[in-house]
Write an enzyme that holds these catalytic residues in place. Structure first.
Site, short mmCIF file in Angstrom:
data_model
loop_
_atom_site.label_atom_id
_atom_site.label_comp_id
_atom_site.label_asym_id
_atom_site.label_seq_id
_atom_site.Cartn_x
_atom_site.Cartn_y
_atom_site.Cartn_z
CE LYS A 113 -4.96 2.78 -5.56
NZ LYS A 113 -4.79 1.57 -4.70
CE LYS A 154 1.94 -0.24 -2.05
NZ LYS A 154 1.01 -1.21 -1.94
#
Length: 302
Positions: A174, A244
Site C-alpha cells: 500500500k 503521512k
C-alpha cells in the site's frame, strides 16, 4: 457454535461507506462505533448495531475491522486502556484497514498474539467513491489461513482483494503504491506547468498524453480532474494524508538501506504545500508551488 459476528471501528470518510457495504453484503450482524455519533446513527438505517464504545464492540464481535487515521490510533484502539484487549471480549481477529507503519504493524501483531488475537493488515487503495461502490483494492498481509478467514468479508468492500504475503506485507504494498502515485502526480504537475508556459493548453496536453505511453490512473484522475482544472477540494485525500503515507514509504526505504531520492523530493514538495496553507486540500494542490503564475489560494484562505 454461534455465528460469526463482525465489528467496525472508525466510521470516517472511508470507514462509513466501507462499513455500510459490510452491513449490507456480509450476511452477519455488524457492531460499529466512532468518536462521533452521527455516522453510527446513519448506518443504523442499514442495519448496523451502533455501539457507544470500543468495549461494546469487542464484547459482541469475533472479527473487528479498523479504519483509523494512523498506526497511533490503531495501537490505542487495540491495546490502550479502553481498547480491545482490555475489554476481554469475543475478539479473535483484528483487521487493520488503515495505512500504518510496517514495523509498528508487525510489532503490534506480536503484542496481540500474546493476547490470543490475530492481527491481519488489509489497507485499501482507491478513492471515496470506490469505498461507496465496494470496489476498493485491498492488500492483505497474513498467513494463507488468515487470508481465507477474512476474504469473504473483504470482498464486501473491495473488488480486488490480494494476498500479499505475511504480516505487514499489505502495508508494504500500500505505501509503495501511494508513493508511486504521489511521484507520478508530481511529474504530471511539472509537465503541465512546462506545457502551459510553452503555450500548450493543459487539458489538451493531458488528453494527448492519455492516448500514449504516459497514460495512467494518475493522469486520468488527479491529472485531468484536478491538476488540469485547478480544483483541489477539501476532504479529498488532503496533503497531510499524503505526507503521512510517503513518510511511511521513506521509513521503509531507510530500513532497507535505499536512498529513494526521487520520493524524498516529492515528500519535500508535499511538506512545503502543507506549510503554504494547503494542508487540508487535495494534495495535487502542490502545483501552486510549482507554477507561481497560478497565484491560487487554499479553499477558505483569506
Amino acid at each position: 457454535m454461534s455465528e460469526v459476528s463482525l465489528g467496525f471501528i472508525g466510521l470516517g470518510v472511508m470507514g462509513e461507506p466501507m462499513c455500510r457495504n459490510l452491513v449490507l453484503k456480509s450476511g452477519r450482524k455488524v457492531y460499529g462505533t466512532d468518536r462521533r455519533a452521527e455516522p453510527g446513527i446513519r448506518l443504523q438505517q442499514d442495519g448496523l448495531v451502533a455501539c457507544n464504545s470500543i468495549a461494546e464492540v469487542a464484547a459482541a464481535a469475533d472479527i473487528v475491522f479498523l479504519s483509523l487515521p494512523s498506526v497511533r490510533e490503531v495501537i490505542q484502539v487495540c491495546t490502550g486502556s479502553n481498547g480491545i484487549v482490555s475489554a476481554n471480549g469475543r475478539v479473535k481477529t483484528i483487521v487493520d484497514m488503515s495505512t500504518s507503519s510496517v514495523k509498528e504493524t508487525r510489532d503490534l501483531a506480536k503484542t496481540l498474539d500474546a493476547a490470543n488475537i490475530k492481527l491481519i493488515d488489509a489497507p485499501v487503495a482507491r478513492m471515496r467513491q470506490a469505498a461507496k461502490d465496494g470496489t476498493l483494492s485491498i492488500m492483505v498481509g497474513g498467513t494463507a489461513d488468515d487470508f481465507a478467514h477474512v476474504q469473504p468479508y473483504l470482498t464486501c468492500m473491495g473488488s480486488d482483494v490480494t494476498h500479499c504475503g505475511g504480516t505487514g506485507n499489505g502495508q508494504v504494498v500500500k505505501v509503495l503504491n501511494n508513493m508511486v502515485v504521489f511521484m507520478t502526480v508530481h511529474a504530471l504537475a511539472e509537465a503541465l506547468t512546462i506545457g502551459r508556459h510553452a503555450g500548450v493548453d493543459g487539458k489538451l496536453l493531458f488528453d494527448v498524453m492519455s492516448m500514449g505511453s504516459a497514460d495512467s490512473f494518475a493522469l486520468r484522475t488527479p491529472g485531468k480532474k484536478s491538476l488540469a482544472e485547478n480544483v483541489f477540494p477539501l476532504n479529498t485525500f488532503p496533503t497531510d494524508y499524503a505526507i503521512k503515507d510517503i513518510s511511511l514509504a521513506l521509513e521503509l526505504a531507510a530500513q532497507g538501506g535505499v536512498s529513494a531520492d526521487s520520493a524524498k523530493l516529492t515528500a519535500a514538495l508535499l511538506k512545503q504545500t502543507s506549510a503554504a496553507g494547503y494542508e487540508l486540500n487535495y494534495y495535487p494542490a502542490f502545483i501552486n508551488l510549482i507554477d507561481p503564475a497560478l497565484n491560487a489560494k487554499p479553499d477558505g484562505a483569506a
